[in-house]
Design a protein around this motif. Structure first.
Motif, short mmCIF file in Angstrom:
data_model
loop_
_atom_site.label_atom_id
_atom_site.label_comp_id
_atom_site.label_asym_id
_atom_site.label_seq_id
_atom_site.Cartn_x
_atom_site.Cartn_y
_atom_site.Cartn_z
N VAL A 227 2.64 14.00 -9.28
CA VAL A 227 3.55 15.80 -9.38
C VAL A 227 3.61 15.42 -10.39
N ILE A 228 4.54 14.16 -11.71
CA ILE A 228 4.75 14.14 -12.71
C ILE A 228 3.67 14.79 -13.51
N PHE A 229 2.04 14.21 -13.59
CA PHE A 229 1.52 15.02 -14.63
C PHE A 229 1.67 16.81 -14.23
N LEU A 230 1.66 17.56 -13.25
CA LEU A 230 1.94 18.55 -12.69
C LEU A 230 2.78 19.46 -13.50
N LEU A 231 3.35 18.99 -13.85
CA LEU A 231 4.64 19.48 -13.50
C LEU A 231 4.50 19.24 -15.16
N ILE A 232 4.34 18.58 -15.58
CA ILE A 232 4.01 18.26 -17.41
C ILE A 232 3.20 19.94 -17.91
N ILE A 233 2.00 19.33 -16.91
CA ILE A 233 1.12 20.35 -17.40
C ILE A 233 1.23 21.26 -17.57
N LEU B 66 3.13 5.34 -2.91
CA LEU B 66 4.42 6.75 -3.94
C LEU B 66 4.38 6.73 -4.81
N ILE B 67 3.99 5.07 -5.89
CA ILE B 67 3.78 5.42 -7.07
C ILE B 67 2.63 6.94 -8.02
N GLY B 68 1.94 6.48 -7.12
CA GLY B 68 0.82 7.45 -7.17
C GLY B 68 0.75 8.45 -7.14
N ALA C 219 0.80 -1.05 -0.12
CA ALA C 219 0.10 0.31 0.07
C ALA C 219 0.67 1.01 0.14
N ILE C 220 2.03 0.97 0.87
CA ILE C 220 2.72 2.04 1.07
C ILE C 220 3.51 2.40 -0.34
N LEU C 221 3.64 1.73 -1.13
CA LEU C 221 4.36 1.75 -2.20
C LEU C 221 3.16 2.27 -3.77
N TYR C 222 2.19 1.65 -3.69
CA TYR C 222 1.15 1.98 -4.82
C TYR C 222 0.81 3.78 -4.67
#
Length: 62
Positions: free
Chosen positions: A42-48, A35-37, A30-33
């Motif tokens: 964050v990557i989506f917001l950076l790209i957008i 973290l991935i989410g 659950a922690i890994l999921y």
């Protein structure tokens, strides 16, 4: 999310066979999921914010 981290730390410190404990492996997964989410958001917001597909703001000249 905090309680999952606390549970994983508690089990890893106090249980000798923590890798065989289903609660620990569930908490770890659950922690890994999470973290991935979080990284995906964050990557989506950076790209957008860099691409700005809606275009730049127009300056209003009053």
């Amino acid at each position: 999310m905090r309680f999952r981290i606390d549970d994983a730390i508690y089990i890893s410190v106090n249980d000798a066979n923590f890798l065989e404990n289903a609660i620990y492996t569930y908490s770890r997964g659950a922690i890994l999921y999470g973290l991935i989410g979080a990284l995906a958001v964050v990557i989506f917001l950076l790209i957008i914010s860099v691409l700005k597909p809606w275009g730049k703001r127009k300056k209003d000249n009053d």
